[in-house]
Design a protein around this motif. Sequence first.
Motif, PDB file in Angstrom:
ATOM      1  N   ASN A  87       0.936  -1.256   0.023  1.00 21.20           N
ATOM      2  CA  ASN A  87       0.156  -0.006   0.028  1.00 21.20           C
ATOM      3  C   ASN A  87       0.966   1.324   0.036  1.00 21.20           C
ATOM      4  O   ASN A  87       1.365   1.699   1.165  1.00 21.20           O
ATOM      5  N   ASN A  88       1.112   1.802  -1.064  1.00 20.91           N
ATOM      6  CA  ASN A  88       2.339   2.691  -1.356  1.00 20.91           C
ATOM      7  C   ASN A  88       1.732   3.964  -1.718  1.00 20.91           C
ATOM      8  O   ASN A  88       2.659   4.858  -1.627  1.00 20.91           O
ATOM      9  N   ALA A  89       0.781   4.156  -2.431  1.00 24.77           N
ATOM     10  CA  ALA A  89       0.574   5.649  -2.971  1.00 24.77           C
ATOM     11  C   ALA A  89       0.486   6.460  -1.875  1.00 24.77           C
ATOM     12  O   ALA A  89       0.155   6.225  -0.805  1.00 24.77           O
ATOM     13  N   GLY A  90       1.132   7.781  -2.207  1.00 22.22           N
ATOM     14  CA  GLY A  90       0.799   8.788  -1.301  1.00 22.22           C
ATOM     15  C   GLY A  90       0.985  10.370  -2.017  1.00 22.22           C
ATOM     16  O   GLY A  90       1.625  10.307  -3.063  1.00 22.22           O
ATOM     17  N   VAL A  91       0.581  11.259  -1.336  1.00 25.44           N
ATOM     18  CA  VAL A  91       0.553  12.565  -1.918  1.00 25.44           C
ATOM     19  C   VAL A  91       1.005  13.541  -0.508  1.00 25.44           C
ATOM     20  O   VAL A  91       1.087  13.198   0.640  1.00 25.44           O
ATOM     21  N   ALA A  92       0.875  14.847  -0.988  1.00 26.09           N
ATOM     22  CA  ALA A  92       1.287  15.789   0.226  1.00 26.09           C
ATOM     23  C   ALA A  92       1.155  17.131  -0.085  1.00 26.09           C
ATOM     24  O   ALA A  92       0.833  17.475  -1.211  1.00 26.09           O
ATOM     25  N   VAL A  93       0.753  18.037   0.971  1.00 26.68           N
ATOM     26  CA  VAL A  93       0.756  19.293   0.907  1.00 26.68           C
ATOM     27  C   VAL A  93       1.467  19.924   1.905  1.00 26.68           C
ATOM     28  O   VAL A  93       1.834  19.250   2.839  1.00 26.68           O
ATOM     29  N   LEU A  94       1.872  21.227   1.612  1.00 27.28           N
ATOM     30  CA  LEU A  94       2.872  21.869   2.454  1.00 27.28           C
ATOM     31  C   LEU A  94       2.309  23.178   3.200  1.00 27.28           C
ATOM     32  O   LEU A  94       1.404  23.841   2.381  1.00 27.28           O
ATOM     33  N   LEU A 109      -5.767  12.802   3.636  1.00 22.60           N
ATOM     34  CA  LEU A 109      -6.130  11.543   4.414  1.00 22.60           C
ATOM     35  C   LEU A 109      -6.729  10.479   3.348  1.00 22.60           C
ATOM     36  O   LEU A 109      -6.631   9.241   3.536  1.00 22.60           O
ATOM     37  N   GLY A 110      -7.310  10.851   2.185  1.00 18.80           N
ATOM     38  CA  GLY A 110      -7.998  10.004   1.465  1.00 18.80           C
ATOM     39  C   GLY A 110      -7.243   9.046   0.908  1.00 18.80           C
ATOM     40  O   GLY A 110      -7.192   8.021   0.595  1.00 18.80           O
ATOM     41  N   VAL A 111      -5.886   9.618   0.514  1.00 15.43           N
ATOM     42  CA  VAL A 111      -4.877   8.844  -0.429  1.00 15.43           C
ATOM     43  C   VAL A 111      -4.018   8.035   0.515  1.00 15.43           C
ATOM     44  O   VAL A 111      -3.820   6.835   0.586  1.00 15.43           O
ATOM     45  N   ASN A 112      -3.394   8.828   1.609  1.00 12.32           N
ATOM     46  CA  ASN A 112      -2.206   8.458   2.464  1.00 12.32           C
ATOM     47  C   ASN A 112      -2.773   7.457   3.512  1.00 12.32           C
ATOM     48  O   ASN A 112      -2.092   6.576   3.758  1.00 12.32           O
ATOM     49  N   LEU A 113      -3.856   7.801   4.129  1.00 10.92           N
ATOM     50  CA  LEU A 113      -4.493   6.775   5.121  1.00 10.92           C
ATOM     51  C   LEU A 113      -5.578   6.076   4.551  1.00 10.92           C
ATOM     52  O   LEU A 113      -5.670   4.899   4.699  1.00 10.92           O
ATOM     53  N   ARG A 114      -6.578   6.593   3.996  1.00  8.48           N
ATOM     54  CA  ARG A 114      -7.623   5.812   3.585  1.00  8.48           C
ATOM     55  C   ARG A 114      -7.208   4.806   2.480  1.00  8.48           C
ATOM     56  O   ARG A 114      -7.834   3.532   2.303  1.00  8.48           O
ATOM     57  N   GLY A 115      -6.515   5.214   1.686  1.00  5.96           N
ATOM     58  CA  GLY A 115      -5.939   4.291   0.751  1.00  5.96           C
ATOM     59  C   GLY A 115      -5.231   3.274   1.326  1.00  5.96           C
ATOM     60  O   GLY A 115      -5.292   2.041   0.669  1.00  5.96           O
ATOM     61  N   VAL A 116      -4.661   3.116   2.380  1.00 10.76           N
ATOM     62  CA  VAL A 116      -4.007   2.179   3.069  1.00 10.76           C
ATOM     63  C   VAL A 116      -4.961   1.296   3.450  1.00 10.76           C
ATOM     64  O   VAL A 116      -5.287  -0.013   3.502  1.00 10.76           O
ATOM     65  N   ALA A 134       2.229 -14.643   3.702  1.00  9.88           N
ATOM     66  CA  ALA A 134       1.916 -13.431   2.880  1.00  9.88           C
ATOM     67  C   ALA A 134       2.421 -12.244   3.952  1.00  9.88           C
ATOM     68  O   ALA A 134       2.775 -12.176   5.167  1.00  9.88           O
ATOM     69  N   ARG A 135       2.472 -10.821   3.167  1.00  5.56           N
ATOM     70  CA  ARG A 135       2.968  -9.942   4.013  1.00  5.56           C
ATOM     71  C   ARG A 135       2.349  -8.429   3.221  1.00  5.56           C
ATOM     72  O   ARG A 135       2.133  -8.321   2.226  1.00  5.56           O
ATOM     73  N   VAL A 136       1.829  -7.572   4.252  1.00 11.12           N
ATOM     74  CA  VAL A 136       1.453  -6.298   3.972  1.00 11.12           C
ATOM     75  C   VAL A 136       2.409  -5.178   4.105  1.00 11.12           C
ATOM     76  O   VAL A 136       2.954  -5.288   5.444  1.00 11.12           O
ATOM     77  N   ILE A 137       2.781  -4.522   3.112  1.00 15.37           N
ATOM     78  CA  ILE A 137       3.820  -3.630   3.326  1.00 15.37           C
ATOM     79  C   ILE A 137       3.246  -2.334   3.237  1.00 15.37           C
ATOM     80  O   ILE A 137       2.581  -1.776   1.960  1.00 15.37           O
ATOM     81  N   ASN A 138       3.048  -1.215   4.217  1.00 14.26           N
ATOM     82  CA  ASN A 138       2.320   0.028   3.952  1.00 14.26           C
ATOM     83  C   ASN A 138       3.422   0.959   4.183  1.00 14.26           C
ATOM     84  O   ASN A 138       4.399   1.135   5.066  1.00 14.26           O
ATOM     85  N   THR A 139       3.126   1.951   3.191  1.00 15.05           N
ATOM     86  CA  THR A 139       4.212   2.992   3.114  1.00 15.05           C
ATOM     87  C   THR A 139       3.770   4.334   4.114  1.00 15.05           C
ATOM     88  O   THR A 139       2.718   4.852   3.684  1.00 15.05           O
ATOM     89  N   ALA A 140       4.705   4.463   5.102  1.00 16.75           N
ATOM     90  CA  ALA A 140       4.313   5.642   5.847  1.00 16.75           C
ATOM     91  C   ALA A 140       5.489   6.691   5.410  1.00 16.75           C
ATOM     92  O   ALA A 140       5.713   7.317   4.242  1.00 16.75           O
ATOM     93  N   SER A 141       6.325   7.039   6.318  1.00 20.55           N
ATOM     94  CA  SER A 141       7.353   8.085   6.128  1.00 20.55           C
ATOM     95  C   SER A 141       8.091   8.359   7.418  1.00 20.55           C
ATOM     96  O   SER A 141       7.504   8.104   8.544  1.00 20.55           O
ATOM     97  N   ALA A 142       9.282   8.943   7.190  1.00 22.01           N
ATOM     98  CA  ALA A 142      10.007   9.315   8.532  1.00 22.01           C
ATOM     99  C   ALA A 142       8.857  10.513   9.005  1.00 22.01           C
ATOM    100  O   ALA A 142       9.257  10.598  10.389  1.00 22.01           O
TER     101      ALA A 142
END
Length: 276
Positions: A87-94, A109-116, A134-142
């Motif tokens: 579950n890797n898709a992500g976006v950002a605002v600054l 939140l729709g992409v980064n959290l609800r997407g996961v 099996a394995r689930v790998i979720n992309t978060a961030s530092a």
Amino acid sequence: MTGHRVAAITGSGSGIGRELALACAREGMALALADIDIEGLAATEALARTLGVPTFAQKCDVARAGDVEAFAASCEKVFGGVDWLFNNAGVAVLGPAWTATDADWEWVLGVNLRGVANGVRSFVPRMRARGVAARVINTASAAGLATLAGSAVYCASKHAVVAFSECLARDLEQAGDPIGVSVLCPSLVPTQIHQAQRSRPAHLSDTVEPAAAYNDRVRLGMAASPIDAADVAAATLAAVHAGRFYVIPHVQTGGSIRRRMDAMLGDFDAQHTGVP
């Protein structure tokens, strides 16, 4: 159906997602690729096919539960199931926390959290039904392990992904399922996340343009990274093979984590010194 192990990867049209796909392909895994960017998706699929593994690609907006469910159903139809889910898709605002609009919050939140969450809801029951490792790998961030000015919405979404992943791991362990979990927490690497606005839905276009200083910080951070997206992908697969939960590719992230933990424990000790 295929005799290959299968990796399903969202956000695979560029950046870390593309490199995860190629790293899995080099291990001989079949690929199920998803992204909202169909041109980037096609480019990733073309690269993967040169490595001689079965692939299919499907446009998918991970913020839409129906899109993710359709992707999971396609994976089952084409490959019979998925061994590794990224579950890797992500976006950002600054920008400062007080400038974030309702649309900013809904999009990120729709992409980064609800997407996961959508990925887990659609894929994990199918993984459990198969009953194989099996394995689930979720992309978060530092930014899911520490905080910094100008990233309130992004950090909030990524902290949530880390907590969600920790709870998912406990849930699967309690259920006795042979499904592991990892959470990927990279710092800035050269990717196209700073251009994420190009895929922002029109109905969520209400945004405040960030000050140049925030964009410059991201640009300089990406340029200064000692590792690239391919290195992050390699570290991720090594962590999966080793059964590690936290995947933290950048060495400098350790300092950020320690400073945050020290601040927490310092305040805790100050409040509870002498309390039994």
